[in-house]
Motif scaffolding. Structure first.
Motif, PDB file in Angstrom:
ATOM      1  N   LYS A  58     -24.782   1.394  -9.173  1.00 44.32           N
ATOM      2  CA  LYS A  58     -26.132   1.312  -8.633  1.00 44.32           C
ATOM      3  C   LYS A  58     -26.073   1.230  -7.106  1.00 44.32           C
ATOM      4  O   LYS A  58     -25.141   0.654  -6.539  1.00 44.32           O
ATOM      5  N   GLU A  86     -38.110   0.061  -0.231  1.00 42.74           N
ATOM      6  CA  GLU A  86     -37.260  -0.616  -1.211  1.00 42.74           C
ATOM      7  C   GLU A  86     -36.988   0.381  -2.332  1.00 42.74           C
ATOM      8  O   GLU A  86     -37.899   0.749  -3.079  1.00 42.74           O
ATOM      9  N   GLU A 132     -39.954   7.027  -9.145  1.00 41.64           N
ATOM     10  CA  GLU A 132     -39.141   6.434 -10.207  1.00 41.64           C
ATOM     11  C   GLU A 132     -38.916   7.451 -11.323  1.00 41.64           C
ATOM     12  O   GLU A 132     -39.844   8.125 -11.767  1.00 41.64           O
ATOM     13  N   ASP A 183     -31.825  -0.283   8.343  1.00 44.88           N
ATOM     14  CA  ASP A 183     -32.364  -1.160   7.310  1.00 44.88           C
ATOM     15  C   ASP A 183     -33.517  -2.038   7.770  1.00 44.88           C
ATOM     16  O   ASP A 183     -34.077  -2.783   6.967  1.00 44.88           O
ATOM     17  N   LYS A 238     -36.163   2.594  -8.996  1.00 49.18           N
ATOM     18  CA  LYS A 238     -37.189   1.786  -8.334  1.00 49.18           C
ATOM     19  C   LYS A 238     -37.501   2.412  -6.988  1.00 49.18           C
ATOM     20  O   LYS A 238     -36.595   2.828  -6.261  1.00 49.18           O
ATOM     21  N   SER A 239     -38.800   2.454  -6.640  1.00 52.83           N
ATOM     22  CA  SER A 239     -39.202   3.031  -5.360  1.00 52.83           C
ATOM     23  C   SER A 239     -40.529   2.414  -4.947  1.00 52.83           C
ATOM     24  O   SER A 239     -41.526   2.536  -5.664  1.00 52.83           O
ATOM     25  N   ASP A 254     -28.804   0.880  -3.413  1.00 55.57           N
ATOM     26  CA  ASP A 254     -30.153   0.518  -2.952  1.00 55.57           C
ATOM     27  C   ASP A 254     -30.368   0.870  -1.481  1.00 55.57           C
ATOM     28  O   ASP A 254     -31.221   0.294  -0.815  1.00 55.57           O
ATOM     29  N   GLN A 255     -29.596   1.821  -0.972  1.00 58.66           N
ATOM     30  CA  GLN A 255     -29.699   2.162   0.445  1.00 58.66           C
ATOM     31  C   GLN A 255     -30.285   3.556   0.604  1.00 58.66           C
ATOM     32  O   GLN A 255     -29.707   4.542   0.143  1.00 58.66           O
ATOM     33  N   TYR A 256     -31.463   3.604   1.280  1.00 59.79           N
ATOM     34  CA  TYR A 256     -32.056   4.908   1.549  1.00 59.79           C
ATOM     35  C   TYR A 256     -31.361   5.568   2.741  1.00 59.79           C
ATOM     36  O   TYR A 256     -30.942   6.720   2.668  1.00 59.79           O
ATOM     37  N   GLU A 308     -34.033   1.825  -5.371  1.00 62.54           N
ATOM     38  CA  GLU A 308     -32.806   1.625  -6.140  1.00 62.54           C
ATOM     39  C   GLU A 308     -32.543   2.877  -6.967  1.00 62.54           C
ATOM     40  O   GLU A 308     -33.479   3.541  -7.425  1.00 62.54           O
ATOM     41  N   TYR A 309     -31.276   3.175  -7.160  1.00 60.56           N
ATOM     42  CA  TYR A 309     -30.887   4.357  -7.929  1.00 60.56           C
ATOM     43  C   TYR A 309     -29.553   4.068  -8.614  1.00 60.56           C
ATOM     44  O   TYR A 309     -28.831   3.129  -8.240  1.00 60.56           O
ATOM     45  N   GLN A 310     -29.260   4.876  -9.617  1.00 60.41           N
ATOM     46  CA  GLN A 310     -27.985   4.729 -10.314  1.00 60.41           C
ATOM     47  C   GLN A 310     -27.309   6.088 -10.431  1.00 60.41           C
ATOM     48  O   GLN A 310     -27.965   7.125 -10.464  1.00 60.41           O
TER      49      GLN A 310
END
Length: 427
Positions: free
Chosen positions: A94, A81, A120, A102, A69-70, A96-98, A83-85
């Motif tokens: 998983k 926002e 994505e 924040d 998700k991007s 969710d922190q770039y 998300e990666y795995q």
């Protein structure tokens, strides 16, 4: 029993009463703590803590990951926002922190560039804490956004300056006031000379010429007393202060509300950014000033006492009869305290600013009661101590005598009225 001290202009350099009185110290501590505390909190959240996380992540393990998700979220301010795995030690995780900053900030374009880079389904590397694989980040280095973390520093500086004034400014300013000693002594000599001349004037029904009294608060007419009593005028009304505070609150809150309303939709979605944290102290100040104006309006609706003094001028060592009454009733008044107070004011300059010190050199409780049948009206004798200083206005130095009228009202602002009186040299 009167509490008596020598007047400032007679025996000592000006005190520090008004500058660091109890209320001033309390207000200074609250004001300084608010700015320093909030500034320190923001500095920790936006600079120190992210910096420590960057340092900690320098030893994390580089691990392949897939973006699932991007997107860029926000309206007035924006944040990435993402998300990666990834697989670590044979388990799928998983993240969710770039990066470690924040908070939402302005500037959508920079966030869109990040989203364009991390599309994505694209493959990248993330950095995983080997001791706790639930902690991971895509960008573990410092970023330009972290410069925002230095913005709270001015708030901390304001707080530190406030602490310095409260705890250390007293000594420094007192040292600065040393040069006033000679001037204070000079005023004392002038006062003593005037006292001697005025005593002679009273005994012989003569008054010195206007030029001889040029540095005093008296003129030829002031030294002759008109027969009969005088109704004392209150020094100030709470309504005046209430109107000033209300006017200030309307301007302050009007300006702040422009920024508040621009962020309202984000607050409704719990989308809080760094800009929202900056608004907090300004909103608190506006609320505090508005509440203070309401408090003074309430105080202005208290029962109004009428004080009548049996003579217009009271000489040192002399006496007068003070009568009081409440024409419109006492309301919820529970306790009454009437005091005679002698004050000296000393003005001085420090740089381009003018300060006023106030020292209480005489305080005597004339009447005090909680009996309801004695509150509505009564009378008490006012005796002026012989060895004190008469009313005096020497420009930078003033001696002020007043009747302090204090009434306790439960669950409501108390009556706190001051009525100046004129005390003249010995008869």
């Amino acid at each position: 029993m009167a509490k008596r001290q020598e007047a400032l202009s007679v025996a000592r350099s000006p005190g520090f009463g008004s500058l660091v009185g109890c209320f001033g110290v309390l207000f200074g501590l609250v004001f300084s703590t608010m700015f320093f505390g909030i500034g320190s909190l923001f500095l920790w959240l936006t600079a120190v803590h992210p910096g420590l996380q960057v340092w900690e992540a320098s030893s994390w393990v580089e691990t392949p990951c897939t973006i699932i998700k991007s997107d860029v979220e926000g309206r007035e301010t924006y944040r990435v926002e993402i998300e990666y795995q990834f697989t670590f030690d044979g388990k799928l995780h998983k993240g969710d922190q770039y990066d470690f900053f924040d908070m939402s900030t302005s500037g959508r374009t920079s966030k869109e560039r990040i989203v364009a880079k991390y599309k994505e389904g694209s493959e990248h590397v993330c950095f995983v804490d080997p001791d706790d694989p639930t902690k991971s980040v895509l960008h573990r280095g410092l970023s330009a956004k972290m410069w925002w973390g230095l913005f709270p520093i001015p708030f901390m500086v304001i707080g530190l300056v406030g602490y310095w004034v409260v705890f250390f400014g007293r000594t420094r300013i007192k040292n600065k006031l040393t040069h006033m000693q000679n001037r204070a002594i000079g005023d004392a000599s002038l006062s003593e000379a005037m006292t001697g001349r005025s005593s002679q004037s009273f005994s012989t029904n003569r008054v010195a010429s206007q030029s001889e009294w040029s540095d005093s608060s008296y003129d030829e007419e002031d030294l002759f007393e008109e027969p009969g009593s005088v109704t004392l005028a209150q020094e100030s009304s709470p309504f005046g202060l209430a109107l000033f505070l209300l006017f200030f609150a309307l301007i302050w809150n009007g300006i702040v509300s422009v920024f508040v309303f621009s962020r309202f939709e984000n607050w409704a979605k719990l989308d809080l950014g760094f800009e929202d944290l900056i608004l907090v102290p300004f909103v608190l100040i506006g609320i505090g000033v508005f509440l203070a104006s309401i408090y003074n309006f309430m105080a202005g609706m208290n029962p109004k006492p009428v004080l009548v003094l049996s003579r217009q001028l009271i000489p040192l060592g002399g006496a007068a009869l003070l009568q009081w009454r409440f024409p419109n009733g006492t309301g919820s008044l529970q306790k009454l305290k009437i005091s005679l107070t002698g004050l000296e004011e000393a003005k001085y300059r420090r740089g381009t600013n003018t300060y006023t010190d106030t020292e209480t050199f005489c305080k005597e409780v004339l009447f005090e009661t909680t009996a309801l049948d004695e509150l509505a009206e009564g009378e008490v004798e006012v005796n002026i101590p012989t060895e004190m200083m008469h009313s005096f206005n020497g420009g930078n130095n003033k001696v002020i005598w007043q009747i302090h009228f204090h009434g306790d009202i439960p669950m409501w602002p108390d009556i706190n009225a001051k009525f100046p009186i004129r005390v003249v040299p010995h008869e």
